[in-house]
Design an enzyme around this catalytic site. Structure first.
Site, PDB file in Angstrom:
ATOM      1  N   ASN A 249      47.444  36.112  39.967  1.00  0.00           N
ATOM      2  CA  ASN A 249      46.923  36.068  41.333  1.00  0.00           C
ATOM      3  C   ASN A 249      47.826  35.140  42.131  1.00  0.00           C
ATOM      4  O   ASN A 249      47.789  33.926  41.951  1.00  0.00           O
ATOM      5  CB  ASN A 249      45.477  35.536  41.296  1.00  0.00           C
ATOM      6  N   TRP A 250      48.644  35.726  43.000  1.00  0.00           N
ATOM      7  CA  TRP A 250      49.616  34.908  43.745  1.00  0.00           C
ATOM      8  C   TRP A 250      48.965  34.169  44.910  1.00  0.00           C
ATOM      9  O   TRP A 250      49.602  33.363  45.570  1.00  0.00           O
ATOM     10  CB  TRP A 250      50.748  35.800  44.276  1.00  0.00           C
ATOM     11  N   LYS A 251      47.723  34.486  45.208  1.00  0.00           N
ATOM     12  CA  LYS A 251      47.016  33.885  46.353  1.00  0.00           C
ATOM     13  C   LYS A 251      47.882  34.012  47.613  1.00  0.00           C
ATOM     14  O   LYS A 251      48.568  35.015  47.772  1.00  0.00           O
ATOM     15  CB  LYS A 251      46.646  32.426  46.050  1.00  0.00           C
TER      16      LYS A 251
ATOM     17  N   HIS B 143      36.709  36.385  44.330  1.00  0.00           N
ATOM     18  CA  HIS B 143      37.350  35.159  43.835  1.00  0.00           C
ATOM     19  C   HIS B 143      36.606  33.944  44.404  1.00  0.00           C
ATOM     20  O   HIS B 143      36.118  33.986  45.539  1.00  0.00           O
ATOM     21  CB  HIS B 143      38.820  35.141  44.260  1.00  0.00           C
TER      22      HIS B 143
ATOM     23  N   GLU C  73      37.608  31.327  45.697  1.00  0.00           N
ATOM     24  CA  GLU C  73      38.115  30.853  46.999  1.00  0.00           C
ATOM     25  C   GLU C  73      37.566  31.714  48.130  1.00  0.00           C
ATOM     26  O   GLU C  73      37.327  31.221  49.240  1.00  0.00           O
ATOM     27  CB  GLU C  73      39.658  30.838  46.984  1.00  0.00           C
TER      28      GLU C  73
ATOM     29  N   GLU D 222      35.801  32.639  35.715  1.00  0.00           N
ATOM     30  CA  GLU D 222      36.616  31.556  36.247  1.00  0.00           C
ATOM     31  C   GLU D 222      35.718  30.379  36.616  1.00  0.00           C
ATOM     32  O   GLU D 222      35.181  30.341  37.737  1.00  0.00           O
ATOM     33  CB  GLU D 222      37.381  32.041  37.483  1.00  0.00           C
TER      34      GLU D 222
ATOM     35  N   GLY E  51      42.970  25.705  39.348  1.00  0.00           N
ATOM     36  CA  GLY E  51      43.971  24.901  40.047  1.00  0.00           C
ATOM     37  C   GLY E  51      43.836  23.405  39.820  1.00  0.00           C
ATOM     38  O   GLY E  51      44.455  22.610  40.524  1.00  0.00           O
TER      39      GLY E  51
ATOM     40  N   SER F 273      43.380  27.421  35.163  1.00  0.00           N
ATOM     41  CA  SER F 273      44.451  26.612  34.571  1.00  0.00           C
ATOM     42  C   SER F 273      44.944  27.162  33.233  1.00  0.00           C
ATOM     43  O   SER F 273      45.285  26.402  32.335  1.00  0.00           O
ATOM     44  CB  SER F 273      44.016  25.151  34.451  1.00  0.00           C
TER      45      SER F 273
END
Ligand code: PEP
Length: 253
Positions: A10-12, A96, A98, A168, A174, A213
């Site tokens: 996932n490159w965000k 997600h 976020e 997650e 992160g 992570s």
């Protein structure tokens, strides 16, 4: 039941088209002919076209980071299933943490997006996971159960088999704090039990990725757990050499 490992980056909100293309060119060489796993990269919308072009003819699949439930219309800033499909997308991350934390995503919007992805034949990667305070107050299972039951409402078992779930834990994303293999396995087993309650035997065909992570140094032990079927990777998917090392470890190559 054997489930094919799926490792998705996932490159965000990172990478231009040129940077994305460069990463995929490097990755392509390392995963050429790889059959042991599905390898997916999820670039930002603006980079999807370039990445899909670079990945064409390779084993690398392209995923998006969000999808809207409507086919088209007055939804500024959103992207439809058809737009994704015609840009070369096969997978889509939904819900997600976020998105839940910063953009008002709820279990109900996850459910709408999930239905749109399935109807279009995209492979959804649905994210679930508890906050640190939820884990510390003993609410992890209740939170996961709610996310699954509400997020997957109205989905039938035949479609469920296509869904990838990403566990997650939000406290591990992160932060450099990975869930231990035992903690992750316990959560994955619980998720599978919930999926079984909804979908019966189809739950045994559903892949559950770990995310939070994950990196080369912990991937092998995590993916070796019986209910961990791959990973959803943020930071360690942004450099080709890190992602390649992680893939090799996860697959014990
Ligand atoms: C993610 O955002 O899905 C994720 C798991 O990020 P990281 O690997 O950086 O923790």
């Amino acid at each position: 039941m054997s489930r094919k490992v799926i490792i998705a980056g996932n490159w965000k909100m990172n990478k231009t088209a040129a940077e994305g293309r460069e990463l995929v060119e490097a990755l392509k060489k390392s995963v050429a002919g790889l059959e042991a796993a599905e390898i997916v990269v999820c670039p930002p919308f603006t980079t999807i076209g370039a990445v899909a072009e670079a990945a064409a003819g390779s084993v690398i699949g392209v995923g998006a980071q969000n999808i809207h439930w409507a086919a088209n219309g007055a939804f500024t800033g959103e992207i439809s299933a058809d737009m994704l499909k015609t840009s070369g997308v096969k997978y889509v991350i939904i819900g997600h943490s976020e998105r839940r934390q910063y953009f008002g995503e709820t279990n109900a919007t996850v459910n709408s997006r999930l239905k749109a992805a399935l109807a279009a034949g995209l492979i959804p990667i649905v994210c679930v996971g508890e906050l640190l305070e939820e884990r510390e107050s003993g609410k992890t299972e209740a939170v996961l159960a709610g996310q699954i039951r509400e997020g997957f409402a109205g989905i039938d078992a035949k479609d469920a088999e296509k869904i990838v779930v990403a566990y997650e834990p939000v406290w591990a994303i992160g932060t450099g704090k990975t869930a231990t293999p035992d903690i992750a396995q316990a959560a994955h087993a619980f998720i599978r039990q919930e999926l079984r309650a909804l979908f019966g035997a189809a739950a045994d065909a559903m892949r559950i990725q770990y995310g939070g992570s994950m990196k080369a140094s912990n991937a092998r032990e995590l993916v070796a757990q019986p209910d961990i079927d791959g990973g959803l990777i943020g930071g360690a998917a942004l450099k080709a050499e890190d992602f390649i090392a992680l893939i090799r470890e996860a697959l014990a190559l």
